[in-house]
Design an enzyme around this catalytic site. Structure first.
Site, PDB file in Angstrom:
ATOM      1  N   HIS A 158       0.847  -1.191   0.000  1.00 49.82           N
ATOM      2  CA  HIS A 158       0.000   0.000   0.000  1.00 49.82           C
ATOM      3  C   HIS A 158       0.883   1.242   0.000  1.00 49.82           C
ATOM      4  O   HIS A 158       1.849   1.332   0.752  1.00 49.82           O
ATOM      5  CB  HIS A 158      -0.890  -0.029   1.258  1.00 49.82           C
ATOM      6  N   HIS A 234       2.237  11.229  -0.877  1.00 50.80           N
ATOM      7  CA  HIS A 234       1.320  10.749   0.155  1.00 50.80           C
ATOM      8  C   HIS A 234       1.434  11.701   1.338  1.00 50.80           C
ATOM      9  O   HIS A 234       2.209  11.488   2.265  1.00 50.80           O
ATOM     10  CB  HIS A 234       1.659   9.320   0.590  1.00 50.80           C
TER      11      HIS A 234
END
Length: 444
Positions: A158, A234
C-alpha cells in the site's frame, strides 16, 4: 557432543561477532551450555546430564541473541544442498533478517521436504551475492500457467513509494485544506509529525521486489516550482516517478519471467500535458514489456511469457482509453474499508470478496486500516506503524492465512509495512492451494 573454541576439530562452529563466543552448529540441540563469567549472578539452574550420565552443574538460564555475521557466509556453506531442496514452501536469505532466523527457516524446509516430494519449487541462491533474487512467478510455471491471473493471488504494498518522504517538501494537494494550513503555521515540526503518518512502507522498490511484492500502489503529482516533473505523493512528496520506474525496470531486465502490476490510481495537480508526459515516460522505460489491454480471462502467465510482457499498467483516468497498453482503472477495483477496527476490516473484506465480479476484472483486497482524526491525535508522536499497524497485524494476517485464491477467492492483497511479518511469503503460499486442488482432480 561439545566443542571448545580454540580446539581443532571437524565440527562446524559459528561465532557471535559481538561476544566472540563460539557455538556448535547442531540442529538437534535444545539448549547451549555457556561458561559462567565473573560478571554474571549465580542462581539455581536446571539439572542437566552429560552423555555419560554425569551431572552438569548449572547456575540459571538466559536467552542470547546471536549475530552470525554476513548472510553470504551461510549461502556459501549451504549452496551445495540448496538445489536438492524440494517443497511447496520457500526459504531464502532475506535482507534485514538475522542469519539465525534464515537458518531456522531453511532447516524447517529441509525437514518438511523429506516428507513431501510433490509440487517442486526451488529458490536459487547465488553464493557470490549477498541477497536472493526472488523469482516466485517463474516457480509457478509448471503447474499454474494455465490459470488466468484473476485466479492467482498476488501480494501488494500500500502506497508502495512511501518508503522515502521529503519532510522539507510542501504539503501535497491530496491533503485537506486544514492540514495544509496547519503546516503553514507549525512548518517543520508539523511536517515531521506528518511524515510519521505518511510513510507506510520501509522497503525500497528493489527491496520490495526481492521480497516478492509484484503489485505497486502509486499516487503521483506535479510539484510547485518543478515544471512538468512528476513525484510520488502521500501527504508530502517522495521520489521522482522517473527514478522509481527505472529502479523497477532494472529488476525486470534481470528477471525475464517476473510480471508486475503498476496501479496509478491517484493523480494530483495534473493537466492533460502532465498525463501525456507520464504515459510517454512509461512507454520509453518499459517499451515492449508493456502488456496490451485484452480480456482479463486471456491473461495467463504463459500468455505473458510468450509475448515477453512483464508490466501491466492500470491508469485511473479517461486518457487510458487512448492507449493500448493502459488498462482502465475499473478493471482493478479496490474496495476500501476506511476503518481503524481490525474486526470490522475483516468483515468488510469477506463481504467484498463475496460481491467480487466473476469475470472481466481483477480484485484488490485492501487489508489496511485507515487512521481517523482522533487516531492521529492520540498517536501524533508515535506514528502509523506503532500506533495502528503493528498491534493489529495478527488479526489481519490470520485472515490472510485462511484465504483461498481463485475466481471466488482472493486475487490481490495489499498491506502496510510488508516487512513486519512474512507477508509476501504468506500470500504467495496461498497459490499452492490451486496446485493441491489440481493434484486431487488428477487423482480422481
Amino acid at each position: 557432543m561439545a566443542a571448545t573454541a580454540g580446539h581443532t576439530n571437524r565440527l562446524m562452529h559459528v561465532t557471535n561477532k559481538f561476544s566472540s563466543r563460539c557455538f556448535l552448529v547442531d540442529t538437534g540441540t535444545d539448549l547451549n551450555v555457556l561458561p559462567l563469567t565473573t560478571f554474571e549472578t549465580r542462581a539455581r539452574g536446571p539439572t542437566l546430564r552429560a552423555a555419560n550420565r554425569s551431572m552438569i552443574k548449572t547456575f540459571g538460564t538466559c536467552s542470547v541473541q546471536i549475530q552470525l555475521g554476513k548472510d553470504k557466509f551461510l549461502v556459501n556453506c549451504l549452496a551445495k544442498c540448496l538445489p536438492d531442496l524440494v517443497h511447496v514452501d520457500q526459504a531464502g536469505f532475506i535482507k534485514n533478517r538475522y542469519s539465525a532466523d534464515n537458518v531456522v527457516k531453511l532447516i524447517s524446509l529441509i525437514n518438511i521436504s523429506q516428507q513431501q516430494f510433490d509440487l517442486p519449487m526451488v529458490k536459487m541462491l547465488k553464493p557470490d551475492v549477498d541477497k536472493t533474487k526472488v523469482k516466485w512467478e517463474k516457480d509457478l510455471e509448471i503447474s499454474i500457467s494455465p490459470d488466468v491471473w484473476m485466479s492467482i493471488c498476488e501480494d501488494r504494498s500500500h502506497d508502495s513509494f512511501s518508503f522515502w518522504i521529503d519532510e522539507k517538501s510542501p504539503v501535497g494537494l491530496d491533503q485537506p485544506v486544514v492540514v495544509r494550513h496547519l503546516a503553514g503555521i507549525f512548518r517543520s515540526l508539523w511536517k515531521k509529525m506528518m511524515k510519521k503518518w505518511s510513510v507506510t512502507q520501509s522497503l525500497t522498490f528493489s527491496e520490495q521486489l526481492e521480497a516478492g511484492i509484484r503489485y505497486f500502489d502509486l499516487r503521483v503529482s506535479t510539484k510547485p516550482g518543478e515544471g512538468d516533473e512528476l513525484y510520488f505523493i502521500h501527504g508530502l512528496f517522495g521520489n521522482k516517478v522517473y527514478d522509481g520506474l527505472i529502479e523497477i525496470n532494472n529488476f525486470l531486465k534481470s528477471h525475464s519471467k517476473e510480471v508486475i502490476f503498476l496501479d496509478f490510481n491517484h493523480h494530483y495537480a495534473m493537466q492533460d500535458s502532465n498525463h501525456q508526459y507520464l504515459i510517454q515516460m512509461l512507454s520509453k522505460i518499459f517499451g515492449s514489456r508493456l502488456c496490451r489491454v485484452n480480456l482479463v480471462e486471456e491473461i495467463t502467465l504463459q500468455y505473458l511469457w510468450e509475448r515477453n510482457y512483464q508490466v501491466l499498467v492500470f491508469y485511473h483516468h479517461p486518457v487510458a482509453h487512448d492507449f493500448p497498453f493502459l488498462w482502465p482503472g475499473h478493471q482493478m477495483p479496490a474496495p476500501w474499508a476506511n476503518t481503524t477496527d481490525a474486526q470490522k476490516l475483516v468483515q468488510f473484506l469477506e463481504t467484498t470478496l463475496n460481491e467480487r465480479a466473476k469475470r472481466g476484472t481483477f480484485h484488490v483486497s485492501q487489508a489496511i486500516l485507515t487512521p481517523q482524526a482522533k487516531t492521529v491525535i492520540r498517536g501524533l508522536i508515535v506514528g502509523l506503524r506503532d500506533s495502528l499497524v503493528t498491534r493489529n497485524l495478527p488479526v489481519i494476517m490470520n485472515w490472510v492465512k485462511c484465504q483461498k485464491p481463485g475466481v471466488n477467492g482472493v486475487n490481490i492483497i495489499t498491506s502496510d509495512f510488508v516487512e513486519l511479518v512474512d507477508f509476501a511469503t504468506t500470500v504467495i503460499k496461498l497459490n499452492y492451494q490451486l496446485l493441491h486442488d489440481k493434484s486431487k482432480h488428477r487423482h480422481f
